[in-house]
Design a protein around this motif. Structure first.
Motif, mmCIF file in Angstrom:
data_model
loop_
_atom_site.group_PDB
_atom_site.id
_atom_site.type_symbol
_atom_site.label_atom_id
_atom_site.label_comp_id
_atom_site.label_asym_id
_atom_site.label_seq_id
_atom_site.Cartn_x
_atom_site.Cartn_y
_atom_site.Cartn_z
ATOM 1 N N SER A 1 0.872 -1.179 0.000
ATOM 2 C CA SER A 1 0.000 0.000 0.000
ATOM 3 C C SER A 1 0.906 1.225 0.000
ATOM 4 O O SER A 1 2.100 1.125 0.303
ATOM 5 C CB SER A 1 -0.950 0.002 1.199
ATOM 6 O OG SER A 1 -0.240 -0.156 2.412
ATOM 7 N N TYR A 2 0.331 2.392 -0.300
ATOM 8 C CA TYR A 2 1.169 3.565 -0.550
ATOM 9 C C TYR A 2 0.561 4.812 0.076
ATOM 10 O O TYR A 2 -0.648 4.907 0.287
ATOM 11 C CB TYR A 2 1.353 3.776 -2.058
ATOM 12 C CG TYR A 2 1.701 2.516 -2.798
ATOM 13 C CD1 TYR A 2 3.010 2.048 -2.839
ATOM 14 C CD2 TYR A 2 0.714 1.756 -3.423
ATOM 15 C CE1 TYR A 2 3.331 0.866 -3.492
ATOM 16 C CE2 TYR A 2 1.023 0.572 -4.082
ATOM 17 C CZ TYR A 2 2.326 0.132 -4.107
ATOM 18 O OH TYR A 2 2.631 -1.041 -4.752
ATOM 19 N N ARG A 3 1.439 5.790 0.345
ATOM 20 C CA ARG A 3 0.999 7.054 0.927
ATOM 21 C C ARG A 3 1.789 8.185 0.285
ATOM 22 O O ARG A 3 3.005 8.079 0.094
ATOM 23 C CB ARG A 3 1.229 7.023 2.443
ATOM 24 C CG ARG A 3 0.818 8.273 3.180
ATOM 25 C CD ARG A 3 0.805 8.033 4.692
ATOM 26 N NE ARG A 3 2.119 7.733 5.224
ATOM 27 C CZ ARG A 3 2.780 8.481 6.118
ATOM 28 N NH1 ARG A 3 2.212 9.598 6.580
ATOM 29 N NH2 ARG A 3 3.962 8.128 6.568
ATOM 30 N N LEU B 1 5.023 14.153 4.732
ATOM 31 C CA LEU B 1 4.338 12.966 5.220
ATOM 32 C C LEU B 1 4.169 13.057 6.731
ATOM 33 O O LEU B 1 5.089 13.443 7.455
ATOM 34 C CB LEU B 1 5.141 11.702 4.873
ATOM 35 C CG LEU B 1 5.143 11.276 3.407
ATOM 36 C CD1 LEU B 1 6.171 10.166 3.188
ATOM 37 C CD2 LEU B 1 3.772 10.805 2.975
ATOM 38 N N THR C 1 3.997 8.453 11.855
ATOM 39 C CA THR C 1 3.321 7.156 11.989
ATOM 40 C C THR C 1 3.894 6.405 13.195
ATOM 41 O O THR C 1 5.007 6.703 13.654
ATOM 42 C CB THR C 1 3.505 6.287 10.734
ATOM 43 O OG1 THR C 1 4.897 6.027 10.542
ATOM 44 C CG2 THR C 1 2.941 6.984 9.501
ATOM 45 N N PHE D 1 -2.517 2.641 8.124
ATOM 46 C CA PHE D 1 -1.172 3.178 7.939
ATOM 47 C C PHE D 1 -0.529 3.585 9.264
ATOM 48 O O PHE D 1 0.662 3.892 9.309
ATOM 49 C CB PHE D 1 -1.198 4.381 6.993
ATOM 50 C CG PHE D 1 -1.420 4.020 5.558
ATOM 51 C CD1 PHE D 1 -0.353 3.853 4.688
ATOM 52 C CD2 PHE D 1 -2.702 3.840 5.062
ATOM 53 C CE1 PHE D 1 -0.552 3.516 3.362
ATOM 54 C CE2 PHE D 1 -2.921 3.506 3.738
ATOM 55 C CZ PHE D 1 -1.848 3.336 2.882
ATOM 56 N N ILE E 1 -1.118 6.337 11.015
ATOM 57 C CA ILE E 1 -0.806 7.768 10.999
ATOM 58 C C ILE E 1 -1.278 8.408 12.302
ATOM 59 O O ILE E 1 -2.360 8.114 12.812
ATOM 60 C CB ILE E 1 -1.473 8.457 9.795
ATOM 61 C CG1 ILE E 1 -1.012 7.791 8.489
ATOM 62 C CG2 ILE E 1 -1.163 9.947 9.767
ATOM 63 C CD1 ILE E 1 -1.747 8.273 7.261
ATOM 64 N N ASP F 1 -2.411 13.737 4.057
ATOM 65 C CA ASP F 1 -1.720 12.659 3.351
ATOM 66 C C ASP F 1 -2.707 11.871 2.495
ATOM 67 O O ASP F 1 -3.828 11.573 2.923
ATOM 68 C CB ASP F 1 -1.054 11.711 4.348
ATOM 69 C CG ASP F 1 0.206 12.300 4.962
ATOM 70 O OD1 ASP F 1 0.569 13.421 4.574
ATOM 71 O OD2 ASP F 1 0.815 11.642 5.823
ATOM 72 N N LEU G 1 -3.876 8.499 0.762
ATOM 73 C CA LEU G 1 -3.726 7.079 1.052
ATOM 74 C C LEU G 1 -4.145 6.229 -0.145
ATOM 75 O O LEU G 1 -5.230 6.424 -0.701
ATOM 76 C CB LEU G 1 -4.567 6.694 2.274
ATOM 77 C CG LEU G 1 -4.378 7.567 3.526
ATOM 78 C CD1 LEU G 1 -5.225 7.040 4.667
ATOM 79 C CD2 LEU G 1 -2.909 7.645 3.924
ATOM 80 N N THR H 1 -7.864 11.173 1.270
ATOM 81 C CA THR H 1 -6.911 11.686 2.251
ATOM 82 C C THR H 1 -7.184 11.059 3.620
ATOM 83 O O THR H 1 -8.266 10.531 3.878
ATOM 84 C CB THR H 1 -6.999 13.214 2.371
ATOM 85 O OG1 THR H 1 -8.284 13.570 2.903
ATOM 86 C CG2 THR H 1 -6.802 13.882 1.014
ATOM 87 N N PHE H 2 -6.202 11.160 4.499
ATOM 88 C CA PHE H 2 -6.351 10.597 5.840
ATOM 89 C C PHE H 2 -7.479 11.303 6.591
ATOM 90 O O PHE H 2 -8.257 10.664 7.325
ATOM 91 C CB PHE H 2 -5.029 10.731 6.597
ATOM 92 C CG PHE H 2 -5.085 10.221 8.001
ATOM 93 C CD1 PHE H 2 -5.499 8.930 8.276
ATOM 94 C CD2 PHE H 2 -4.714 11.034 9.065
ATOM 95 C CE1 PHE H 2 -5.547 8.450 9.581
ATOM 96 C CE2 PHE H 2 -4.751 10.567 10.370
ATOM 97 C CZ PHE H 2 -5.172 9.277 10.627
#
Length: 472
Positions: A127-129, A137, A140, A151, A153, A163, A165, A257-258
């Motif tokens: 997975s990516y951020r 960033l 975390t 993630f 966060i 961020d 996601l 987004t987060f």
């Protein structure tokens, strides 16, 4: 004489195999041609040494072959020969190491204008951020990782709220733009590698590593984990798409987004009940499923999994195979849910359904043998087939035996899971083929059946749906 000839044949055969071999590097798709150059230099240096040493060996075997009329000359030291060997060896080692050190110096110095994204590894998923508008960033922590915050966060960190996601295994990057990949692992050692980019780096739990590259060719490339990260390590694959800046910006604008994931979703159970009316015709009013209609039970299944499947049906990832007649039917039904809000409403209503006990039927398999075979399944689905959100594996105990068998068979025959966008299906194809006979499938299904409480009684403990990015 024969030994000398064999040695020479091996030398010639090795050279022919090397230069005529169809197994070589994948086409280069990044700026790292220097890495290819260092490898080629190593091949030339070691290849020349290989030829010279073996040719000398063949000469020595022939020249000094046994002759009862000759005696060996004992010479324990030869300073001239030792000096030459030392100089030649030093030059050869330097020729191999110096270019590598030069390239490594470039590899660890990231261009100032590089874009940044984070790659997160876990068994067996990527997975990516990406940083939001602030370009930073967020913080975390492992202890913050949960189903609602996969993630990990820090919600108190303002830099993390914007961020972006990416819950999918597929990442996008713009062409001809330097990219820095920051990497971390949630669990064990992993390795991020893209053969076409000539980059790879370990992900070490508790540390953040990085690499960088500039993609130079449009296309979709496979991300591999080149570290033995556990059972089914070979199934941990992802993809990176190189596209134009315009297409990349369009893709990025559709991501979550987060801060958006922190908002409590609102569900309309009344609308959900109305939408479920069309589902109940096949799946039953209590979501219990119906073997006559070839429909699985829904009650008790995790909503995050059902949402992913509905999205797959809508996007043609599932239900598009010509031999998947039931999947085709579901694809048509899934299309009637107009948007994510409709999906969330109907899943919220399903989460309230109690389900019903299916009449117990004799299982054709041997649950004792099935328990042994199920160990491979348990790594993802849990020892009691309860499912694991962290591994993206659904609960199995809520599903009827006949449905489980059909899905395993569909995976084995690539009727399900073969779509390039279906990461978890691709993994299941590989895993399902470990069951090498129909009897083995029956045995595993029988064991899963034995795990269901009260002979298959279903209780609803579904988690209400959370955010699912486009393409997951």
């Amino acid at each position: 004489m024969l030994v000398a000839i064999v040695i020479l044949i091996l030398v010639v055969g090795s050279l022919v195999f090397h230069f005529a071999s169809p197994w070589w590097f994948t086409p280069l798709a990044s700026n790292w041609s220097a890495i290819d150059d260092t490898i080629n230099i190593t091949f030339w240096v070691t290849g020349i040494v290989f030829v010279l040493v073996n040719c000398f060996l063949a000469y020595a075997v022939f020249r000094y072959r046994f002759n009862k009329n000759k005696r060996a000359d004992y010479e324990p030291e030869n300073k001239k020969l030792e000096s030459w060997l030392t100089l030649i060896t030093t030059a050869g080692v330097a020729a191999m190491l110096a270019p590598g050190l030069f390239v490594w110096g470039q590899f660890v110095n990231v261009p100032e204008d590089a874009d940044v994204f984070e790659a997160v590894g876990q068994q067996w998923h990527w997975s990516y951020r990406l940083p939001g508008e602030d370009g930073v960033l967020g913080q975390t922590a492992v202890e913050l990782i949960s189903e609602k915050n996969p993630f990990g966060i820090n919600p108190e960190d303002a830099n993390g709220l914007d961020d972006v996601l990416i819950f999918s295994n597929e990442m996008h990057v713009p062409i001809d733009q330097p990219v820095k990949v920051v990497m971390r692992s949630k669990d064990v050692l992993h390795n991020f590698a893209v053969p076409q980019f000539r980059v790879k780096m370990d992900l070490v739990p508790g540390l953040a590593s990085y690499l960088w590259f500039t993609p130079t060719r449009l296309g979709r490339y496979e991300i591999l984990c080149e570290e033995l990260c556990g059972m089914a390590h070979y199934t941990m694959r992802g993809h990176i798409v190189v596209e134009s800046r315009e297409n990349y910006d369009l893709w990025l604008s559709r991501q979550t987004t987060f801060a958006q994931t922190l908002k409590a979703p609102e569900y309309d159970l009344v609308k959900g009940k109305a939408l479920f009316a069309s589902c109940s015709a096949c799946h039953g009013g209590a979501g219990e499923g119906n073997e006559v209609m070839n429909t699985p039970s829904l009650a008790g299944q995790s909503s995050w999994y059902m949402k992913r499947q509905l999205k797959y049906y809508q996007q043609g990832v599932r239900g598009s195979h010509k031999d998947d007649q039931y999947g085709q039917q579901m694809a048509a039904m899934a299309a009637t849910l107009s948007d994510d809000k409709a999906i969330d409403d109907v899943l919220a209503y399903i989460a309230t359904l109690p389900g019903k006990a299916e009449p117990a039927a004799p299982a054709p398999g041997d649950s004792v043998k099935g328990k042994h075979l199920f160990r491979n399944c348990a790594y993802c689905h849990g020892n009691n087939a309860e499912g694991k959100f962290a591994l993206n594996a659904p609960k199995l105990t809520t599903l009827q035996p006949w449905y489980l068998k059909r899905q395993i068979t569909n995976y084995q025959q690539s009727i399900r899971g073969a779509h390039p966008e279906d990461l978890y299906g691709n993994q299941m194809i590989l895993m399902s083929r470990l069951l090498q006979s129909e009897q083995a499938v029956d045995d595993v299904v029988a064991y899963i059946r034995s795990l269901a409480p009260d002979g298959g009684t279903l209780t609803s403990k579904a988690v209400l749906p959370g955010p699912v990015s486009e393409g997951e």
